[in-house]
Design a protein around this motif. Structure first.
Motif, PDB file in Angstrom:
ATOM      1  N   THR A 115     -75.405 -44.204  30.973  1.00  0.00           N
ATOM      2  CA  THR A 115     -74.282 -44.186  30.034  1.00  0.00           C
ATOM      3  C   THR A 115     -74.308 -42.993  29.086  1.00  0.00           C
ATOM      4  N   VAL A 116     -75.472 -42.418  28.830  1.00  0.00           N
ATOM      5  CA  VAL A 116     -75.558 -41.325  27.870  1.00  0.00           C
ATOM      6  C   VAL A 116     -76.129 -40.050  28.484  1.00  0.00           C
ATOM      7  N   HIS A 171     -71.359 -42.792  33.225  1.00  0.00           N
ATOM      8  CA  HIS A 171     -70.296 -43.084  32.265  1.00  0.00           C
ATOM      9  C   HIS A 171     -69.735 -41.788  31.685  1.00  0.00           C
ATOM     10  N   SER A 212     -65.485 -52.469  28.314  1.00  0.00           N
ATOM     11  CA  SER A 212     -66.855 -52.979  28.330  1.00  0.00           C
ATOM     12  C   SER A 212     -67.227 -53.445  29.734  1.00  0.00           C
ATOM     13  N   SER A 216     -74.023 -52.023  30.263  1.00  0.00           N
ATOM     14  CA  SER A 216     -73.606 -50.786  29.600  1.00  0.00           C
ATOM     15  C   SER A 216     -74.653 -50.222  28.647  1.00  0.00           C
ATOM     16  N   SER A 219     -79.988 -47.558  30.980  1.00  0.00           N
ATOM     17  CA  SER A 219     -80.036 -46.599  32.078  1.00  0.00           C
ATOM     18  C   SER A 219     -80.889 -47.241  33.161  1.00  0.00           C
ATOM     19  N   MET A 260     -71.259 -52.417  38.089  1.00  0.00           N
ATOM     20  CA  MET A 260     -70.920 -51.098  37.560  1.00  0.00           C
ATOM     21  C   MET A 260     -70.281 -50.225  38.635  1.00  0.00           C
TER      22      MET A 260
END
Length: 281
Positions: A115-116, A171, A212, A216, A219, A260
């Motif tokens: 996500t990051v 993401h 959402s 989430s 990782s 996901m």
């Protein structure tokens, strides 16, 4: 006797212990069946001593294990005595990082969801360098460069003969994080686009508009082994990789990854999405 078993050796021993416990035997009882002392069984299960394929098959018989696929996979594990390239970093980097490279090397299929951060196997050297510069406590310049070189060497699994399929869910937040500034970020996105052209690499984007979704906040890195029982999960934590391999854990993260993957864009739409972000920089 090994003083520092590798992650793969520890996993092999752990699987032996699971087989024994499913059979309802103590280490002492297992030793009697095999004609060895209890401490020999304990050392096998701790990864401190090697086990020949013949002895492994004998144990499987004593434990009543009829799963021939699992037995064959464990025989392959114990017969492989090669030292991987990651061993040259043994005194330089934390052991869990070496274990991660070993898992990747032997994986049949790799799935990740982030996500990051862009997945490590897909990072450029410049992007990775900036990520490592943010570590706490701060790494020295040589430590940063060791980690960067290690991460780039890990990426050889993408380009070897008969590479394992790679499926990544990324993401939108990870695509827009400007590690190293706009130029480095644009180069990173262009690198992702180039990798997405490889037939064995499948990159899928979850846009902010998806809202959402389960998983989430994590990782997730899932390595498929030769049989499902030998799959491995790696959760990327600030203190280093954390490995999970129990059946309930594997089942949980397979579901999370599938959910996901379901809400992510398809390959072509993901490529267009990444390309649009790169053009905006």
């Amino acid at each position: 006797m090994r003083t520092s078993p590798t992650g793969r050796q520890l996993r092999f021993g752990s699987e032996l212990r699971k087989l024994r416990e499913r059979a309802g035997l103590t280490a002492t009882q297992a030793g009697r069946l095999l004609g060895v002392q209890q401490n020999q069984i304990s050392n096998m299960e701790a990864g401190r001593v090697g086990v020949s394929p013949a002895r492994l098959r004998a144990l499987a018989v004593h434990y009543g294990c009829t799963d021939q696929g699992l037995v064959a996979a464990l025989c392959d594990m114990t017969a492989d005595r090669t030292r991987g390239w990651w061993e040259e970093y043994r005194e330089i980097l934390p052991t869990p990082l070496l274990d991660l490279a070993e898992v990747e090397h032997h994986a049949q299929h790799l799935r990740t969801a982030v996500t990051v951060h862009v997945p490590g196997l897909f990072q450029t050297a410049e992007h990775a360098r900036e990520v490592f510069r943010q570590d706490v406590p701060a790494l020295s310049p040589p430590e940063v460069e060791h980690r960067v070189s290690f991460r780039i060497k890990r990426q050889a699994v993408l380009h070897r003969d008969r590479p394992a399929p790679q499926r990544a869910v990324i993401h939108e937040a990870a695509l827009r994080m400007q590690f190293g500034g706009p130029k480095v970020t644009r180069q990173q996105l262009e690198h992702l686009l180039a990798l997405s052209e490889l037939p064995h690499v499948s990159i899928h984007v979850i846009p902010f508009a998806a809202g959402s979704f389960a998983g989430s906040g994590q990782s997730i890195y899932y390595s498929h082994g030769p049989v499902p029982q030998l799959d491995t999960i790696n959760l990327d934590q600030s203190h280093g990789p954390v490995f999970l391999d129990t059946e309930p854990q594997l089942a949980k993260y397979r579901v999370l990854l599938s959910r996901m993957e379901t809400i992510a864009l398809d390959r072509e739409d993901s490529r267009n999405f990444i390309h649009t972000i790169a053009l905006s920089l």
